[in-house]
Motif scaffolding. Structure first.
Motif, PDB file in Angstrom:
ATOM      1  N   ASP A 251       0.843  -1.202   0.000  1.00 32.50           N
ATOM      2  CA  ASP A 251       0.000   0.000   0.000  1.00 32.50           C
ATOM      3  C   ASP A 251       0.877   1.251   0.000  1.00 32.50           C
ATOM      4  OD1 ASP A 251      -2.208   1.602   0.095  1.00 32.50           O
ATOM      5  OD2 ASP A 251      -2.481   1.434   2.275  1.00 32.50           O
ATOM      6  N   PHE A 252       1.586   1.443  -1.115  1.00 30.43           N
ATOM      7  CA  PHE A 252       2.447   2.605  -1.286  1.00 30.43           C
ATOM      8  C   PHE A 252       1.941   3.433  -2.465  1.00 30.43           C
ATOM      9  CE2 PHE A 252       5.158  -0.609   0.700  1.00 30.43           C
ATOM     10  CZ  PHE A 252       5.691   0.116   1.757  1.00 30.43           C
ATOM     11  N   PRO A 253       2.196   4.743  -2.458  1.00 32.73           N
ATOM     12  CA  PRO A 253       1.765   5.577  -3.583  1.00 32.73           C
ATOM     13  C   PRO A 253       2.402   5.117  -4.887  1.00 32.73           C
ATOM     14  CG  PRO A 253       2.389   6.936  -1.711  1.00 32.73           C
ATOM     15  CD  PRO A 253       2.818   5.541  -1.382  1.00 32.73           C
ATOM     16  N   LEU A 254       1.679   5.335  -5.981  1.00 26.66           N
ATOM     17  CA  LEU A 254       2.203   4.965  -7.294  1.00 26.66           C
ATOM     18  C   LEU A 254       3.496   5.711  -7.609  1.00 26.66           C
ATOM     19  CD1 LEU A 254      -1.101   4.838  -9.387  1.00 26.66           C
ATOM     20  CD2 LEU A 254       0.232   2.907  -8.502  1.00 26.66           C
ATOM     21  N   ASP A 255       3.595   6.952  -7.126  1.00 26.41           N
ATOM     22  CA  ASP A 255       4.816   7.726  -7.349  1.00 26.41           C
ATOM     23  C   ASP A 255       6.010   7.042  -6.693  1.00 26.41           C
ATOM     24  OD1 ASP A 255       6.393  10.212  -8.016  1.00 26.41           O
ATOM     25  OD2 ASP A 255       6.448  10.350  -5.819  1.00 26.41           O
ATOM     26  N   THR A 256       5.809   6.516  -5.482  1.00 28.29           N
ATOM     27  CA  THR A 256       6.890   5.814  -4.777  1.00 28.29           C
ATOM     28  C   THR A 256       7.306   4.567  -5.549  1.00 28.29           C
ATOM     29  OG1 THR A 256       6.086   6.604  -2.629  1.00 28.29           O
ATOM     30  CG2 THR A 256       7.536   4.675  -2.612  1.00 28.29           C
ATOM     31  N   LYS A 257       6.324   3.820  -6.038  1.00 30.89           N
ATOM     32  CA  LYS A 257       6.622   2.605  -6.794  1.00 30.89           C
ATOM     33  C   LYS A 257       7.359   2.932  -8.092  1.00 30.89           C
ATOM     34  CE  LYS A 257       2.669   0.105  -4.868  1.00 30.89           C
ATOM     35  NZ  LYS A 257       1.390  -0.592  -5.150  1.00 30.89           N
ATOM     36  N   ARG A 258       6.962   4.024  -8.725  1.00 28.99           N
ATOM     37  CA  ARG A 258       7.629   4.442  -9.961  1.00 28.99           C
ATOM     38  C   ARG A 258       9.089   4.778  -9.702  1.00 28.99           C
ATOM     39  NH1 ARG A 258       5.816   9.913 -12.939  1.00 28.99           N
ATOM     40  NH2 ARG A 258       6.510  10.688 -10.919  1.00 28.99           N
ATOM     41  N   LYS A 259       9.350   5.529  -8.633  1.00 27.75           N
ATOM     42  CA  LYS A 259      10.730   5.920  -8.323  1.00 27.75           C
ATOM     43  C   LYS A 259      11.563   4.712  -7.926  1.00 27.75           C
ATOM     44  CE  LYS A 259      10.114  10.158  -9.327  1.00 27.75           C
ATOM     45  NZ  LYS A 259       9.772  11.180  -8.359  1.00 27.75           N
ATOM     46  N   LEU A 260      10.958   3.787  -7.185  1.00 29.29           N
ATOM     47  CA  LEU A 260      11.673   2.566  -6.804  1.00 29.29           C
ATOM     48  C   LEU A 260      12.056   1.786  -8.057  1.00 29.29           C
ATOM     49  CD1 LEU A 260      12.624   0.650  -4.506  1.00 29.29           C
ATOM     50  CD2 LEU A 260      10.400  -0.473  -4.695  1.00 29.29           C
ATOM     51  N   THR A 261      11.146   1.702  -9.006  1.00 29.97           N
ATOM     52  CA  THR A 261      11.421   0.998 -10.259  1.00 29.97           C
ATOM     53  C   THR A 261      12.539   1.681 -11.039  1.00 29.97           C
ATOM     54  OG1 THR A 261       9.136   0.211 -10.380  1.00 29.97           O
ATOM     55  CG2 THR A 261      10.414   0.202 -12.427  1.00 29.97           C
ATOM     56  N   GLU A 262      12.512   3.006 -11.077  1.00 26.31           N
ATOM     57  CA  GLU A 262      13.566   3.749 -11.774  1.00 26.31           C
ATOM     58  C   GLU A 262      14.932   3.447 -11.167  1.00 26.31           C
ATOM     59  OE1 GLU A 262      12.498   7.850 -11.600  1.00 26.31           O
ATOM     60  OE2 GLU A 262      10.815   7.660 -12.992  1.00 26.31           O
ATOM     61  N   ILE A 263      14.996   3.416  -9.833  1.00 21.73           N
ATOM     62  CA  ILE A 263      16.271   3.136  -9.161  1.00 21.73           C
ATOM     63  C   ILE A 263      16.744   1.719  -9.491  1.00 21.73           C
ATOM     64  CG2 ILE A 263      17.393   2.842  -6.913  1.00 21.73           C
ATOM     65  CD1 ILE A 263      15.441   5.029  -5.863  1.00 21.73           C
ATOM     66  N   LYS A 264      15.801   0.776  -9.459  1.00 21.28           N
ATOM     67  CA  LYS A 264      16.154  -0.620  -9.746  1.00 21.28           C
ATOM     68  C   LYS A 264      16.662  -0.768 -11.180  1.00 21.28           C
ATOM     69  CE  LYS A 264      14.319  -5.318  -9.939  1.00 21.28           C
ATOM     70  NZ  LYS A 264      13.136  -6.183  -9.894  1.00 21.28           N
ATOM     71  N   LEU A 265      15.957  -0.176 -12.131  1.00 22.88           N
ATOM     72  CA  LEU A 265      16.369  -0.280 -13.529  1.00 22.88           C
ATOM     73  C   LEU A 265      17.732   0.365 -13.758  1.00 22.88           C
ATOM     74  CD1 LEU A 265      12.986   0.462 -15.331  1.00 22.88           C
ATOM     75  CD2 LEU A 265      14.147  -1.757 -15.115  1.00 22.88           C
ATOM     76  N   ARG A 266      17.943   1.515 -13.119  1.00 23.80           N
ATOM     77  CA  ARG A 266      19.197   2.222 -13.278  1.00 23.80           C
ATOM     78  C   ARG A 266      20.369   1.417 -12.701  1.00 23.80           C
ATOM     79  NH1 ARG A 266      18.507   6.897 -10.009  1.00 23.80           N
ATOM     80  NH2 ARG A 266      19.690   5.841  -8.399  1.00 23.80           N
ATOM     81  N   ALA A 267      20.113   0.746 -11.580  1.00 22.13           N
ATOM     82  CA  ALA A 267      21.194   0.041 -10.884  1.00 22.13           C
ATOM     83  C   ALA A 267      21.537  -1.320 -11.484  1.00 22.13           C
ATOM     84  CB  ALA A 267      20.810  -0.119  -9.408  1.00 22.13           C
ATOM     85  N   PHE A 268      20.511  -2.038 -11.974  1.00 26.37           N
ATOM     86  CA  PHE A 268      20.737  -3.433 -12.336  1.00 26.37           C
ATOM     87  C   PHE A 268      20.642  -3.723 -13.827  1.00 26.37           C
ATOM     88  CE2 PHE A 268      19.093  -3.473  -7.941  1.00 26.37           C
ATOM     89  CZ  PHE A 268      20.195  -4.059  -7.313  1.00 26.37           C
ATOM     90  N   ASN A 269      20.060  -2.829 -14.607  1.00 28.52           N
ATOM     91  CA  ASN A 269      19.914  -3.120 -16.038  1.00 28.52           C
ATOM     92  C   ASN A 269      21.118  -2.689 -16.848  1.00 28.52           C
ATOM     93  OD1 ASN A 269      17.431  -4.041 -15.319  1.00 28.52           O
ATOM     94  ND2 ASN A 269      16.313  -2.989 -16.935  1.00 28.52           N
ATOM     95  N   ASN A 270      22.056  -1.997 -16.207  1.00 31.27           N
ATOM     96  CA  ASN A 270      23.246  -1.559 -16.947  1.00 31.27           C
ATOM     97  C   ASN A 270      24.429  -2.486 -16.731  1.00 31.27           C
ATOM     98  OD1 ASN A 270      21.947   0.695 -17.994  1.00 31.27           O
ATOM     99  ND2 ASN A 270      22.379   1.925 -16.168  1.00 31.27           N
ATOM    100  N   ARG A 271      24.158  -3.633 -16.140  1.00 32.88           N
ATOM    101  CA  ARG A 271      25.274  -4.525 -15.855  1.00 32.88           C
ATOM    102  C   ARG A 271      25.572  -5.418 -17.045  1.00 32.88           C
ATOM    103  NH1 ARG A 271      24.515  -6.504  -9.564  1.00 32.88           N
ATOM    104  NH2 ARG A 271      24.697  -4.443  -8.648  1.00 32.88           N
TER     105      ARG A 271
END
Length: 271
Positions: A251-271
């Protein structure tokens, strides 16, 4: 000699604490100052630095100016607790925001060091509460202060919007070019008639609007709640991959989920 005109039936001890932080359980006092207003109108001031028995975080030192070296040879609170309790014997207590922070912190320190300090029979007076009650910090009060006008139809969207425009206009006129000191004691001009400057002044650097994720002092995104509070988001996602799914389903705001996803993609998809 410092005096007062308060009508007292018992001494009123004004006090303020400087601490290692704001967590009443984990943090410790590094300085305590007491101005005891006596019944006869005189005031007795006592100030004492305290060795907290733990490192003082740099961010706290930057606020109150007390560093580890400043308290290295000072007594611990345990060493001064009994004499401090005796000095406060029979006193009511007063401060600024004291009921929310200073009183709980002081009581906790006394209890931690096995010194009896009961506040049940003491009057607790918080000057901040009076300040906020008598000088409200709301839109109507700001409109009266800056524009010398009463806000008619407060809480109607149009009236509030126009009032806010007039307030900002008046603030820029009043404060543009006014020099104040920053936390380092350096001169600077905070208010400029420039929207970039006003944005920088008034907008905290946010990760998500709910502030479930925030930047730490090093500019790293960290979790701001729960068991991982203070830990870098990337490290949490690396150590506990299921945490991402838990947040996305939670039960988190959609904005929080979006930012969490951005951080995850930035950190792990560039490997």
């Amino acid at each position: 000699m410092l005096t007062h005109q308060l009508n007292l039936r018992k001494p009123l001890a004004f006090f303020d604490l400087e601490t290692t932080g704001v967590n009443v359980i984990k943090d410790r006092i590094v300085e305590i100052s007491i101005a005891k207003a006596n019944i006869d109108g005189t005031v007795t001031v006592k100030t004492r630095r305290v060795n907290p028995g733990m490192p003082i975080p740099v961010e706290s030192s930057m606020v109150h100016g007390i560093y580890d070296d400043d308290v290295a040879n000072e007594p611990s609170f345990k060493q001064i607790a009994k004499s401090m309790a005796q000095f406060l014997e029979g006193c009511d207590l007063a401060g600024f925001n004291s009921n929310r922070f200073d009183v709980p912190m002081l009581v906790e320190e006394f209890l931690r060091n096995d010194v009896e300090f009961d506040v049940k029979n003491r009057r607790l007076i918080d000057a901040q509460r009076i300040f906020h009650m008598m000088e409200p910090r709301n839109l109507s009060a700001a409109y009266k202060f800056y524009c010398s006008k009463e806000l008619i139809d407060a809480h109607s969207a149009e009236a509030d919007t126009i009032a806010t425009l007039e307030i900002l206009n008046a603030q820029v006129k009043r404060y543009e070019g006014v020099v104040i000191k920053n936390e380092k004691g350096e001169d600077f001009v905070p208010v400029k008639n420039d929207m970039d400057a006003l944005h920088e002044l008034t907008s905290a650097k946010l990760v998500d609007f709910a502030q479930r994720i925030v930047f730490n002092r090093e500019g790293v995104e960290v979790i701001n709640f729960g068991k991982h509070a203070g830990k870098p988001v990337v490290q949490v996602l690396k150590d506990e991959p299921s945490y991402y799914d838990w947040m996305m389903k939670g039960d988190f705001p959609l904005d929080t989920k979006r930012k969490l996803t951005e951080i995850k993609l930035r950190a792990f998809n560039n490997r």
